[in-house]
Motif scaffolding. Structure first.
Motif, mmCIF file in Angstrom:
data_model
loop_
_atom_site.group_PDB
_atom_site.id
_atom_site.type_symbol
_atom_site.label_atom_id
_atom_site.label_comp_id
_atom_site.label_asym_id
_atom_site.label_seq_id
_atom_site.Cartn_x
_atom_site.Cartn_y
_atom_site.Cartn_z
ATOM 1 N N THR B 55 0.830 -1.210 0.000
ATOM 2 C CA THR B 55 0.000 0.000 0.000
ATOM 3 C C THR B 55 0.865 1.260 0.000
ATOM 4 O O THR B 55 0.517 2.245 -0.662
ATOM 5 N N GLY B 56 1.972 1.226 0.713
ATOM 6 C CA GLY B 56 2.871 2.389 0.701
ATOM 7 C C GLY B 56 3.465 2.612 -0.678
ATOM 8 O O GLY B 56 3.640 3.756 -1.124
ATOM 9 N N TYR B 61 3.818 5.795 -5.759
ATOM 10 C CA TYR B 61 3.580 5.785 -7.207
ATOM 11 C C TYR B 61 2.657 6.931 -7.595
ATOM 12 O O TYR B 61 2.918 7.679 -8.537
ATOM 13 N N TYR B 62 1.577 7.102 -6.840
ATOM 14 C CA TYR B 62 0.619 8.168 -7.164
ATOM 15 C C TYR B 62 1.236 9.550 -6.961
ATOM 16 O O TYR B 62 0.993 10.472 -7.742
ATOM 17 N N PRO B 396 8.463 1.881 1.819
ATOM 18 C CA PRO B 396 7.447 1.490 0.832
ATOM 19 C C PRO B 396 7.195 2.589 -0.205
ATOM 20 O O PRO B 396 7.080 2.305 -1.402
ATOM 21 N N VAL B 397 7.079 3.835 0.242
ATOM 22 C CA VAL B 397 6.859 4.934 -0.693
ATOM 23 C C VAL B 397 8.049 5.035 -1.652
ATOM 24 O O VAL B 397 7.865 5.292 -2.850
ATOM 25 N N ALA B 398 9.239 4.801 -1.144
ATOM 26 C CA ALA B 398 10.423 4.811 -2.015
ATOM 27 C C ALA B 398 10.292 3.760 -3.114
ATOM 28 O O ALA B 398 10.645 4.007 -4.277
ATOM 29 N N VAL B 399 9.775 2.590 -2.750
ATOM 30 C CA VAL B 399 9.552 1.539 -3.761
ATOM 31 C C VAL B 399 8.635 2.059 -4.868
ATOM 32 O O VAL B 399 8.926 1.934 -6.062
ATOM 33 N N GLY B 400 7.526 2.654 -4.467
ATOM 34 C CA GLY B 400 6.564 3.147 -5.451
ATOM 35 C C GLY B 400 7.136 4.253 -6.320
ATOM 36 O O GLY B 400 6.878 4.292 -7.533
ATOM 37 N N ALA B 404 7.645 4.198 -10.336
ATOM 38 C CA ALA B 404 7.022 5.262 -11.132
ATOM 39 C C ALA B 404 8.054 5.998 -11.990
ATOM 40 O O ALA B 404 7.762 6.378 -13.123
ATOM 41 N N CYS B 405 9.230 6.205 -11.449
ATOM 42 C CA CYS B 405 10.254 7.045 -12.092
ATOM 43 C C CYS B 405 11.578 6.298 -12.163
ATOM 44 O O CYS B 405 12.522 6.608 -11.423
#
Lengths: 518, 518
Positions: B55-56, B61-62, B396-400, B404-405
């Motif tokens: 979820t993170g 990603y968003y 987790p946000v770093a993964v997304g 994404a980029c």
């Protein structure tokens, strides 16, 4: 002496109510509660670095002592992180008192970052939920939470503690009302069960909950001897007492076809602390109900009832009270095997080496399904399984068992996939120097799902599906993970190495992890 | 060609609706969905070994692409494990389409182990929740979920997929209706804001959401130059574009006294994609509201509005459209410092070495509060913070972000306490070879809580309290933890070693973790 605040009144109420352990993962809104824990004697505090560790530990604690521990969780998200193991605990009938911090009541409306609907988060996994509005009510609400947690077979009570409820002045502690006693089942229920098993049709006593303790098992074995009714355990159980000298039970298998086969001839099923057997998941073209058509199901006792008394009454009713029980396990340890890993071989090593009074937490998923026959003749021990099906329950429950029973050796059997969900448990084991030996079955996959993908008829998996079911590329290095958490570890690549490693683990004090490279 | 099933119709609907990534942690009830992911082109699948990672990652990603990813979660407990980072994503205004498996509809009533109130679990952290009852409805419900996730600023949509809804025959895919466009703020709102800032009273534009992108910041800088109204960022922000050439903003401090001091002279506050500032937590005898008494608050635009157009209209209204902006950051990197760790020194190393287009995920908690001045003159980059306050969001946000980029370097700044909640992220970074450098500030404590314990007036902590706020005995070994997850790592004990390590990490491909032993 200054007046106590709400937090202190709650901690003192918990201690007076027999809640003597708090598994904690605190945050800012819980600082007054932390200060009160610090000040008040009689509450052992055990820190977890993730909330799933905390709630799972409380589950394990209850399973062994049948008295609730408390948890300390940080607002809605902290509770959310603990929910999966609360789900497992709820399904296991474990009593827990969750203390969940909340913003000061006047602060909630400002929608600060950590604001959420805590009661909403709590409700799906709790039997009892309350936000205590003031420092004058918190002691009384704490007492009600303890009572709820103690209500048979054990309930999840979630008490939400706003910060100002914690820091404002309180009036003192509250006395915990007694929980309702377990209910004696009616004479009619006993008669109905007796009639069912003496009809001359193939009958089965399906046991769950406290029916799987030594004395209840003995009664079931007597009834079996007298009436011919088979004795079977539920598929998953919070705690089975088993080993040499104890009446043994096999469990309803997980795999639907095997379960159907086990139950196919039963005409009369008597539920004793067990629910009617259903499949774990639904599958296309397979039944949910595992009993055959035409099988009559009679409930003798639910998990919340006085199960031992119910079995005693049933034994009396069928005249089995002095019949020698059948199925008592003989002392019988397997010989130590040698050579490359087989699942049977691992079961043999375990059966050969398990010490008396071991507590086995079984989250071995696919690897451990066949361990029971090899361990049933080992010295008496307890065997704990996951009741809610949410993986990541094993190592946290092991923490709670070790805190509950410091004189017993705890053995956690873990799939590598499942152990990853709550691997932070290892650190708590190291800090508290808990006497736990962890076996990680490193098959580098969610092995169960490979079978399930086939089971649901999903056909020949391609690269993307396989990648979602495997834990390789890279392989997890469990010895490094253990070291990272401060836990000593070793690796076994065959049965001989496992024997050596397990002997070492079982003879060490404190935690030891063994990675079985399958 | 055989008819598609519900799962396939959903996957094809997602892909057609522009949802091209699925962060997954599947179980048995999701096997048909997994098979459909396997079969259908156009959806990248990324496995996480814990749902908080999943979820993170969708949140990150968003934040970078402003288009939703999907997640795949295993029934109620799987969703529960992902809730904390859904909470953070919800507060950040990130759009996510959660696909949550559920038992076949006819199986739910049997109360199998994994049965729970999934909608109840979803609701507190979702804007949109639906259980799709049949294989004929799932494509249409999937399209509505995408639309909901795309609704500005981005929403959490949770679609529950019963197993039989997945496996029964479907009619085909559904077209996703357009999400409502961002609303242009009214001329009245623009006029009111213009009047407020041209009254001659000390005024401040408080920026949040998309007001912190380069073009919006430039407009704010022009308005500042023309009217004298100060420009300030919210305390925490989903994404700030910053660096050389971009109008810089400071943020409202976390510490209440510092925040009060920052805002003490403001008489007119204009909210531009920001909420009125309140304290993160409540403290005895400290205010929740951070603006001074007598300060008038005027809302120009909410996070869901067309913020850039609102600022453009305001700039036009006050005649600032061609006024050169003030506050544009000059290119200016600090010199590389040397010697023992200081927080300023770490900020200098970061400012000196951060590459152009870096994405910085800041979960450094107490360690990183002062890094902004040292990095503001670095080449343009994005800076992402935790909006929901639930720690464990960073890796987790770093993964997304890295998914994404893929052409940008991601830098995750992590407290050791916070990184532990979702450390399984490291494995996903290794498997996907994501270009992420992780700095773990290993101060061996929940350092923030030591301050908070004093802040709430909880006095001199004793052994039990200190034990609940420290991560020592044993120390976590972050290099071993990284290695266990398949991630290369190094240790730095002073600024010179940090420089060397960070240069190495930033010049490597794939993940690299640096443990800063503070």
């Amino acid at each position: 002496m200054s007046q106590m605040n709400g937090a202190e009144s709650l901690v003192r109420t918990l201690v007076a109510g027999g809640v003597n352990v708090c598994f904690t993962n605190p945050g800012t809104s819980e600082m007054h509660f932390v200060a009160a824990l610090d000040k008040v004697d009689g509450m052992r505090c055990v820190l977890g670095l993730f909330e799933g560790v905390v709630t799972g530990a409380a589950d394990g604690y209850y399973r062994m002592l049948e008295t609730p521990a408390s948890t300390l969780l940080h607002l809605g998200p902290g509770l959310a992180n603990g929910l999966a193991n609360l789900h497992n605990a709820k399904k296991a009938g474990s009593g827990i008192v969750n203390i969940v911090g909340e913003h000061a009541v006047y602060h909630i409306g400002y929608d600060a970052p950590l604001t959420s609907d805590i009661e909403g988060v709590a409700r799906p996994m709790s039997h009892w939920v309350k936000t205590s509005p003031t420092s004058k009510t918190i002691a009384g609400d704490g007492a009600l939470a303890i009572q709820a947690a103690r209500t048979a077979p054990g309930q999840i009570a979630t008490l939400i503690l706003p910060a100002d409820t914690a820091w404002n002045p309180a009036d003192g502690i509250a006395k915990t009302p007694a929980a309702p006693p377990r209910v004696k089942v009616s004479a009619e229920a006993v008669k109905a069960a007796a009639q069912a098993i003496t009809k001359g049709e193939p009958a089965m006593l399906l046991l769950g909950g406290r029916a799987l303790r030594r004395r209840a098992l003995e009664l079931a074995g007597r009834i079996h001897a007298k009436t011919g009714a088979k004795v079977q355990g539920s598929g998953f159980n919070a705690r089975i007492e088993r080993g040499a000298g104890i009446v043994q039970v096999t469990r309803v298998p997980y795999v639907v076809e095997l379960a159907l086969n086990t139950l196919k001839d039963v005409k009369q099923m008597i539920l004793v602390g067990a629910k009617a057997p259903v499949s774990f998941f639904a599958y296309p073209d397979k039944p949910s109900i595992l009993t055959p058509e035409g099988c009559t199901i009679t409930k003798l006792a639910g998990t919340e009832d006085d199960i031992e008394a119910a079995l005693e009454a049933l034994a009396a009713e069928v005249g089995a009270l002095s019949t020698p029980p059948v199925g008592v396990a003989e002392p019988n340890r397997p010989a130590l095997p040698s050579g490359r890993f087989t699942l049977d071989g691992i079961g043999q090593v375990l059966g050969a080496l398990m010490p008396e009074n071991a507590i086995v937490i079984d989250e071995s998923v696919t690897s451990g399904r066949g361990f029971h026959p090899f361990t049933v003749g080992a010295p008496p021990h307890d065997w704990l399984s996951n009741m809610g099906g949410s993986i990541g329950f094993g190592t946290p429950v092991a923490v709670g068992c070790a805190i509950a029973c410091p004189d017993r050796k705890v053995i956690a059997l873990e799939g590598d996939g499942s152990a990853m969900y709550t691997l932070q448990s290892l650190w708590t084991m190291a800090r508290e120097q808990l006497d736990i030996t962890i076996l990680v079955f490193a098959n580098r996959s969610y092995n169960i799902l490979k079978g399930e993908l086939a089971n649901v008829g999903a056909g020949n998996p391609g690269r993307k599906a396989i990648d979602m079911l495997t834990l390789d590329r890279p392989d997890l290095d469990w010895c490094a993970l253990a070291k990272g958490h401060g836990v000593e570890a070793g690796r076994a690549t065959n049965l001989d190495e496992l024997t050596k490693q397990l002997k070492h683990g079982l003879s060490s004090q404190g935690p030891y992890l063994i990675e079985l490279v399958m």
